[in-house]
Design a protein around this motif. Sequence first.
Motif, short mmCIF file in Angstrom:
data_model
loop_
_atom_site.label_atom_id
_atom_site.label_comp_id
_atom_site.label_asym_id
_atom_site.label_seq_id
_atom_site.Cartn_x
_atom_site.Cartn_y
_atom_site.Cartn_z
N HIS A 63 1.07 -1.10 -0.12
CA HIS A 63 -0.13 -0.06 -0.32
C HIS A 63 0.58 1.38 -0.03
O HIS A 63 0.42 1.83 -0.37
CB HIS A 63 -1.40 -0.30 1.49
CG HIS A 63 -0.27 0.70 2.64
ND1 HIS A 63 0.50 -0.93 3.42
CD2 HIS A 63 -0.34 1.06 3.37
CE1 HIS A 63 1.19 -0.04 4.47
NE2 HIS A 63 0.56 0.79 4.01
N LEU B 122 1.91 -0.69 -5.15
CA LEU B 122 0.62 -0.50 -5.87
C LEU B 122 -0.17 -0.26 -6.82
O LEU B 122 -1.43 -0.95 -7.24
CB LEU B 122 0.49 1.73 -4.97
CG LEU B 122 0.00 1.87 -4.16
CD1 LEU B 122 0.10 3.33 -4.04
CD2 LEU B 122 -1.42 1.77 -3.52
N LEU C 52 -7.72 4.47 -1.25
CA LEU C 52 -6.95 3.08 -1.56
C LEU C 52 -6.97 2.58 -2.68
O LEU C 52 -6.85 2.37 -3.55
CB LEU C 52 -6.46 1.88 -0.69
CG LEU C 52 -5.03 2.17 0.50
CD1 LEU C 52 -5.13 1.84 1.27
CD2 LEU C 52 -4.05 2.10 -0.84
N ARG D 64 -7.02 5.34 -5.84
CA ARG D 64 -5.93 4.93 -6.11
C ARG D 64 -6.00 4.45 -7.51
O ARG D 64 -5.01 4.10 -8.27
CB ARG D 64 -4.68 4.79 -5.02
CG ARG D 64 -3.25 4.88 -5.77
CD ARG D 64 -2.94 6.26 -6.37
NE ARG D 64 -2.54 7.05 -5.54
CZ ARG D 64 -1.24 7.00 -5.29
NH1 ARG D 64 -0.41 6.29 -5.26
NH2 ARG D 64 -0.63 8.09 -3.85
N LEU D 65 -6.52 2.89 -6.75
CA LEU D 65 -6.15 1.79 -7.49
C LEU D 65 -6.85 2.21 -8.98
O LEU D 65 -6.20 1.19 -10.18
CB LEU D 65 -6.42 0.05 -6.44
CG LEU D 65 -5.63 -0.44 -5.77
CD1 LEU D 65 -5.89 -0.97 -4.44
CD2 LEU D 65 -3.98 -0.13 -5.37
N SER E 224 1.44 4.87 -11.97
CA SER E 224 0.82 4.87 -10.06
C SER E 224 2.50 6.13 -9.82
O SER E 224 3.33 5.97 -10.19
CB SER E 224 1.38 3.77 -9.77
OG SER E 224 1.96 4.53 -7.89
N SER F 123 3.45 8.67 -6.92
CA SER F 123 2.98 8.39 -5.40
C SER F 123 4.35 9.45 -4.95
O SER F 123 5.08 9.76 -5.75
CB SER F 123 3.57 7.80 -4.57
OG SER F 123 3.30 6.81 -6.12
#
Lengths: 252, 252
Positions: free
Chosen positions: B138, B144, B177, B180-181, B190, B192
């Motif tokens: 995570h 992720l 979560l 985001r996924l 992804s 971050s």
Amino acid sequence: MAGGAADERGVASRVFAIADAFEGGDGLTLSEVARRARLPLSTTHRLLAEWVEWGGLVRGEDGRYRVGIKLWKLGVRQPTARRLREVALPYLEDLLEATGEHVHLAVRDGLGAVYLERLSGPGAVPVISDVGSVLPLHATGVGLVLLAYSPPETLEAVLAAKPRKFLPNTLTGERELRERLASIRAVGLSVSVEEMTRGAFSVAAPIRDAGGDVIAAVSIIARAERRAEPQFALGVRMAARGISGAFGTASR
Amino acid sequence: MAGGAADERGVASRVFAIADAFEGGDGLTLSEVARRARLPLSTTHRLLAEWVEWGGLVRGEDGRYRVGIKLWKLGVRQPTARRLREVALPYLEDLLEATGEHVHLAVRDGLGAVYLERLSGPGAVPVISDVGSVLPLHATGVGLVLLAYSPPETLEAVLAAKPRKFLPNTLTGERELRERLASIRAVGLSVSVEEMTRGAFSVAAPIRDAGGDVIAAVSIIARAERRAEPQFALGVRMAARGISGAFGTASR
């Protein structure tokens, strides 16, 4: 409890025999594992189930057993392989770029040269080494270098094991091996032509730790017709020196 | 023989518990192994002797136990890690050269992202990942991505395990979560910022096998102030595509 400890030894050795079955290959059936481990099918089946439950082996949809990520994670903790690979990689890449041939990094494990890394140019000569494979000390460039700087008992053991003559040029006699090893120690370099692989020559040099002990060897395997080109000996020597220096610094 | 098989199970699980002790570190004393394996000192001592006799562990001059070359050789047989590393390395090197930051290659193992490879530029931001280390799904870019393409049970398990908030930006709630996924699946990338490491941002993309299944992820971790530079997303996307293609070809 003496009987208990004896049983324990027996079970542990059978657990390890299962792992040994995977040394020469991967993707094995139950009966292949049993045959290689020299264990009954029922014992093999039970112990494979233990290995799979732990995660060291996995059973694929095809029913074959393979090494699992868990063993990979554990193996990469090996400190010498880990540090050597890390410091050596930039030098190996430079050698690859300069030559387009095979670049090898190996350490000695008993009577074998274990390949920690292999980088290969797209047009390089076909060779049998691969990361993790073990080749004999007497017939490979890295092997001869590692043998040249090993305790004398290692050469005795190699000779006692009757070294195999892979090609006409493979050194197998005591005198010729002793002479070659002395020459490697004198010049700090091993040059072989068609001793293990037809059509290939190899230049190898020792990698030393901060105390000066030889801990590994680096080599190039190239097509035999390129053996007069000067960059191989120079490149391998420089790489060995650079890796030795970097390893010594990294270990401090 | 029911009792015999039960004893066998017990011994096998203790043999494996010894190996598990080395997951988080290396160079352990007898008592450190015993504590981590939750075994009595006498049992630990006997089983360590079996491991050393087999060669999977070695005992150094300092009395500490370390992973041996034998386990390394066995681990590198792991087929996915082996093939992925081999086909990915040129792409990872290109990314390193273009950015000078950290380049990561990871696969999912249960609820963790296992780092198969890490290349780092000399001035890269300090991070805690290392080859063979396992980081939570995570909180990392590769994690992720791997989570985004995992079966729904994986996210359930991550949430059930109460994901840790490493930094204020770390996603730990179910809704954030899931969002985001979904966004990772929508754009195939992804991004971050400071979710695991202060001062760092990460761009990660999925690597697929020939059948289209996501089997790994590649990422760059760079200093957060560079996050507006366009080459990170482009480079990671291209590398993921190239590795996927090369892996598919190599698997045929």
